[in-house]
Design a protein around this motif. Sequence first.
Motif, mmCIF file in Angstrom:
data_model
loop_
_atom_site.group_PDB
_atom_site.id
_atom_site.type_symbol
_atom_site.label_atom_id
_atom_site.label_comp_id
_atom_site.label_asym_id
_atom_site.label_seq_id
_atom_site.Cartn_x
_atom_site.Cartn_y
_atom_site.Cartn_z
ATOM 1 N N GLU A 154 0.846 -1.202 0.000
ATOM 2 C CA GLU A 154 0.000 0.000 0.000
ATOM 3 C C GLU A 154 0.878 1.248 0.000
ATOM 4 O O GLU A 154 1.868 1.306 0.713
ATOM 5 N N ARG A 157 -0.776 7.901 1.730
ATOM 6 C CA ARG A 157 -0.159 8.847 2.676
ATOM 7 C C ARG A 157 -1.180 9.206 3.737
ATOM 8 O O ARG A 157 -2.350 9.437 3.408
ATOM 9 N N GLU A 158 -0.756 9.278 4.995
ATOM 10 C CA GLU A 158 -1.660 9.772 6.027
ATOM 11 C C GLU A 158 -2.030 11.217 5.680
ATOM 12 O O GLU A 158 -1.226 11.956 5.112
ATOM 13 N N ASN A 217 9.615 4.165 -0.356
ATOM 14 C CA ASN A 217 9.787 5.007 0.832
ATOM 15 C C ASN A 217 11.243 5.456 0.988
ATOM 16 O O ASN A 217 11.502 6.585 1.416
ATOM 17 N N LEU A 220 11.775 8.338 -1.405
ATOM 18 C CA LEU A 220 11.164 9.582 -0.907
ATOM 19 C C LEU A 220 12.027 10.186 0.211
ATOM 20 O O LEU A 220 12.257 11.406 0.251
ATOM 21 N N ILE A 224 14.095 13.838 0.372
ATOM 22 C CA ILE A 224 14.015 14.824 1.460
ATOM 23 C C ILE A 224 15.409 15.104 2.020
ATOM 24 O O ILE A 224 15.782 16.264 2.248
ATOM 25 N N LEU A 259 10.467 17.669 -1.901
ATOM 26 C CA LEU A 259 11.685 18.491 -1.905
ATOM 27 C C LEU A 259 11.517 19.624 -0.902
ATOM 28 O O LEU A 259 12.118 20.683 -1.060
ATOM 29 N N GLY A 260 10.662 19.417 0.097
ATOM 30 C CA GLY A 260 10.462 20.450 1.120
ATOM 31 C C GLY A 260 11.563 20.337 2.176
ATOM 32 O O GLY A 260 11.632 19.347 2.910
ATOM 33 N N GLY A 264 12.881 17.686 8.317
ATOM 34 C CA GLY A 264 13.090 16.309 7.870
ATOM 35 C C GLY A 264 11.901 15.409 8.106
ATOM 36 O O GLY A 264 10.870 15.820 8.598
ATOM 37 N N TYR A 265 12.089 14.136 7.753
ATOM 38 C CA TYR A 265 10.969 13.198 7.780
ATOM 39 C C TYR A 265 10.843 12.469 9.112
ATOM 40 O O TYR A 265 11.812 12.257 9.813
ATOM 41 N N GLY A 266 9.587 12.129 9.429
ATOM 42 C CA GLY A 266 9.292 11.303 10.599
ATOM 43 C C GLY A 266 8.118 10.415 10.246
ATOM 44 O O GLY A 266 7.883 10.127 9.074
ATOM 45 N N CYS A 269 6.265 5.392 9.060
ATOM 46 C CA CYS A 269 6.675 4.622 7.869
ATOM 47 C C CYS A 269 8.099 4.909 7.402
ATOM 48 O O CYS A 269 8.944 4.022 7.424
ATOM 49 N N PHE A 331 3.528 14.361 13.086
ATOM 50 C CA PHE A 331 4.750 14.244 12.258
ATOM 51 C C PHE A 331 4.614 14.973 10.940
ATOM 52 O O PHE A 331 5.602 15.251 10.267
ATOM 53 N N LYS A 332 3.361 15.318 10.590
ATOM 54 C CA LYS A 332 3.093 16.144 9.404
ATOM 55 C C LYS A 332 1.664 16.638 9.524
ATOM 56 O O LYS A 332 0.894 16.111 10.353
HETATM 57 O O1 LIG Z 1 8.954 17.567 1.071
HETATM 58 C C1 LIG Z 1 8.750 16.953 2.122
HETATM 59 C C2 LIG Z 1 7.736 15.998 2.254
HETATM 60 C C3 LIG Z 1 7.589 15.350 3.458
HETATM 61 N N1 LIG Z 1 8.418 15.639 4.497
HETATM 62 C C4 LIG Z 1 8.252 14.916 5.771
HETATM 63 O O2 LIG Z 1 8.350 13.531 5.493
HETATM 64 C C5 LIG Z 1 7.539 12.775 6.361
HETATM 65 C C6 LIG Z 1 6.684 11.799 5.592
HETATM 66 O O3 LIG Z 1 5.757 12.491 4.794
HETATM 67 P P1 LIG Z 1 4.778 11.687 3.792
HETATM 68 O O4 LIG Z 1 5.602 10.845 2.891
HETATM 69 O O5 LIG Z 1 3.861 12.663 3.180
HETATM 70 O O6 LIG Z 1 3.953 10.864 4.865
HETATM 71 P P2 LIG Z 1 3.473 9.370 5.150
HETATM 72 O O7 LIG Z 1 2.019 9.458 5.410
HETATM 73 O O8 LIG Z 1 4.376 8.804 6.184
HETATM 74 O O9 LIG Z 1 3.630 8.555 3.773
HETATM 75 C C7 LIG Z 1 4.782 7.817 3.434
HETATM 76 O O10 LIG Z 1 4.774 6.550 4.065
HETATM 77 C C8 LIG Z 1 3.597 5.758 3.750
HETATM 78 C C9 LIG Z 1 3.663 4.500 4.581
HETATM 79 O O11 LIG Z 1 4.580 3.573 4.071
HETATM 80 C C10 LIG Z 1 3.591 5.482 2.256
HETATM 81 O O12 LIG Z 1 2.465 4.658 1.926
HETATM 82 C C11 LIG Z 1 3.547 6.801 1.499
HETATM 83 O O13 LIG Z 1 3.573 6.551 0.093
HETATM 84 C C12 LIG Z 1 4.759 7.647 1.909
HETATM 85 O O14 LIG Z 1 4.698 8.932 1.285
HETATM 86 C C13 LIG Z 1 6.758 13.813 7.187
HETATM 87 O O15 LIG Z 1 7.390 13.964 8.453
HETATM 88 C C14 LIG Z 1 6.864 15.082 6.389
HETATM 89 O O16 LIG Z 1 6.803 16.243 7.191
HETATM 90 C C15 LIG Z 1 9.424 16.568 4.377
HETATM 91 O O17 LIG Z 1 10.195 16.817 5.307
HETATM 92 N N2 LIG Z 1 9.570 17.221 3.186
#
Ligand SMILES: O=c1ccn([C@@H]2O[C@H](COP(=O)(O)OP(=O)(O)O[C@H]3O[C@H](CO)[C@@H](O)[C@H](O)[C@H]3O)[C@@H](O)[C@H]2O)c(=O)[nH]1
Length: 463
Positions: A154, A157-158, A217, A220, A224, A259-260, A264-266, A269, A331-332
Motif C-alpha cells: 500500500e 499517505r496519512e 519510501n 522519498l 528529502i 523536496l520540502g 526532515g521526515y518522521g 513509515c 509528524f506532518k
Molecule cells: O517535502 C517533504 C515531504 C515530506 N516531508 C516529511 O516527510 C515525512 C513523511 O511524509 P509523507 O511521505 O507525506 O507521509 P506518510 O504518510 O508517512 O507517507 C509515506 O509513508 C507511507 C507509509 O509507508 C507510504 O504509503 C507513502 O507513500 C509515503 O509517502 C513527514 O514527516 C513530512 O513532514 C518533508 O520533510 N519534506
Amino acid sequence: MSARVTVVGTGYLGATHAACMAELGHDVLAVDTDPSKINLLRTGRAPFFEPHLDEVLQRNIAAGRLHFSTSYDAVGTWGAIHFICVGTPQLDPLGTSDLSQIRATIDALSARITVPSVILGKSTVPVGTARHLIERIKDTASAEADIELAWNPEFLREGHAVRDTLSPTRIVLGTENRTNIRAERLARTIYRLLLARQIPMVVTDLETAELTKTAANSFLATKISFINAMAELCDAAGADVSVLADALGYDPRIGRMHLGAGLGYGGGCLPKDLHALVAKADELGIVSIARLLHDVEQINLRARARTTHLAIAACGGTSRDRSIAVLGAAFKPGTDDIRNSPALDVAEDLRRLGATVTVFDPQAMSKSRNAFPELKYARSTALACRNADAILVLTDWPEFSAMLPGDLEAVVRGKAIVDGRNCLDPLTWRAAGWSYSALGRMGFSGSTAERRAHADPDGALNP
Ligand SMILES: O=c1ccn([C@@H]2O[C@H](COP(=O)(O)OP(=O)(O)O[C@H]3O[C@H](CO)[C@@H](O)[C@H](O)[C@H]3O)[C@@H](O)[C@H]2O)c(=O)[nH]1
Ligand SMILES: NC(=O)c1ccc[n+]([C@@H]2O[C@H](COP(=O)([O-])OP(=O)(O)OC[C@H]3O[C@@H](n4cnc5c(N)ncnc54)[C@H](O)[C@@H]3O)[C@@H](O)[C@H]2O)c1
C-alpha cells in the motif's frame, strides 16, 4: 461485481482500507484485536484523525457493507479474500522488523479458512517475508483451504489516505508464480473499478512487490535528505533552499514533491522502512544501498539537531529558563499521528536543555500529552505563544503557514520565529521586525568558519 472480503488490522492502514473497499461496493468484515478501536469504528468513527474517513465509514456502515469484529470466528466463512493490514514495527536498533503481528494473523487465518482463498498482504514487510509465510501456511492450513498468498503493498499517505486508496498511483501485486491465477483474478475483481479508470497494475513476483514498497519510501526519504543536505550547503553559501527547490522542481524529471527542506521526515513509515531496508541490505551484503541510506538517515537526524540549535540561537544563545512555543506536534499536517515526530523530538530536546516548552497542535494534543507528559500544552496558538521568547513552527499545518506577525505580537515576549518547515514568508516576518530563521534560507554572510559552525553545530561532519 462485488466480493466479500476481510481486513485484518484496523490501524491507520486497515481502517482506511476496510472503509474504502466497502466504498468500492464490497462486503467487508474488519477484525482487530483491540476492542477500543473496534468499538469506535462500529459507531462510524476512526480511532485517529484522517480527513474524510469518518464520512466513508458512516456511509458504508449505514449501507450494511461494513462490519467490525474483535473475533476471527466469522472470517473463515465470510469470503475468499483476506487482506493483512497489521503493524510491522521496528524490533531493535538495527532496524529488524517485528513480524509477530503478521505471523499471528497468518496463523489465525489459516486455522479458520476452509475454502480456496487468497490472502493479500498489504503491510510493509522486508523482502523475503512472503515466501516464508507461504511455508508457514503450508504447515498450518488444511488441504481443502488451498490458500494462495500474494503481496499487494500500500502506498497511501496519512492525511490523504481516503483519496490515495480510492485513486492510487498504481496497484502492485506480487504472486508466488505466474500459475497463481486465483490471486491475480481476485485482485482484479476487487480493484475492478480502479482498473477501469486506467490505474496501472504491476503484476510481478513476491520479492519485487515487497521491495517496491520499501524502495519507494527509501527514495522519498532520500529526496528529502538530498534537499536537506542542500539546505546545509545553502546556509554555508548564502543561498535560499526554498527557491532552489522551486527551481529544481520545475524539471519534471525531478519534480517539486518531497523536496520540502526543513526539519526532515518522521512518522510511522519512512524512518522504520528505511531502517529495515538498511538492515536487509546489510544482511544480504549489499553495501552500496546500506551506505547510501545510512547517510540519508544521518542527514535527517542532523536536520533535527540543527533546528534545535536555531531555536537556541533565536532565544539569544541559551534555552535555559527560556519560554518556547512549539506549533505542531504531529509528524506532518493532516494527521494526529505522532510516531517518530520530528516536532516532538525537538520540543523534548529543548525541554531537556532547560527551556519551558509549550506545545499546540490542532489534532495531536491528546496523543502528545500521553507520550510526552513533561512538555506543557496550550489550547490555541495564541495561548502557546503567550510570553514566549521564541516561536517554533515545526509542523506545517495550514493555520500555522497562514499566520502573520500581527496575530502574535500582542502575546509574545520576544519577536523571534523559527520556521522549521519553510512554510512562512521570511520577508513578511523580517519586515515586521521579527528575527526569522529557517534551515537553508539564512542568507548567511559570516566567515567560512562561522558558516561551517552553523551548518554542522555538533561538529559531526568536521570533527
Ligand atoms: O517535502 C517533504 C515531504 C515530506 N516531508 C516529511 O516527510 C515525512 C513523511 O511524509 P509523507 O511521505 O507525506 O507521509 P506518510 O504518510 O508517512 O507517507 C509515506 O509513508 C507511507 C507509509 O509507508 C507510504 O504509503 C507513502 O507513500 C509515503 O509517502 C513527514 O514527516 C513530512 O513532514 C518533508 O520533510 N519534506
Ligand atoms: N500508516 C500508513 O500510512 C501506512 C501506509 C502504507 C503501509 N503501511 C504499513 O501498514 C502496516 C500497518 O500500519 P499502521 O500504521 O496501520 O499500523 P497501526 O499500528 O496503526 O495498526 C495495526 C493494527 O493491527 C492490529 N493488530 C495487531 N495484531 C493483530 C492481530 N493479530 N489480529 C488483528 N489485528 C491485529 C492492532 O491492534 C492495530 O490496530 C505497517 O506494515 C505499515 O508499515 C502503513
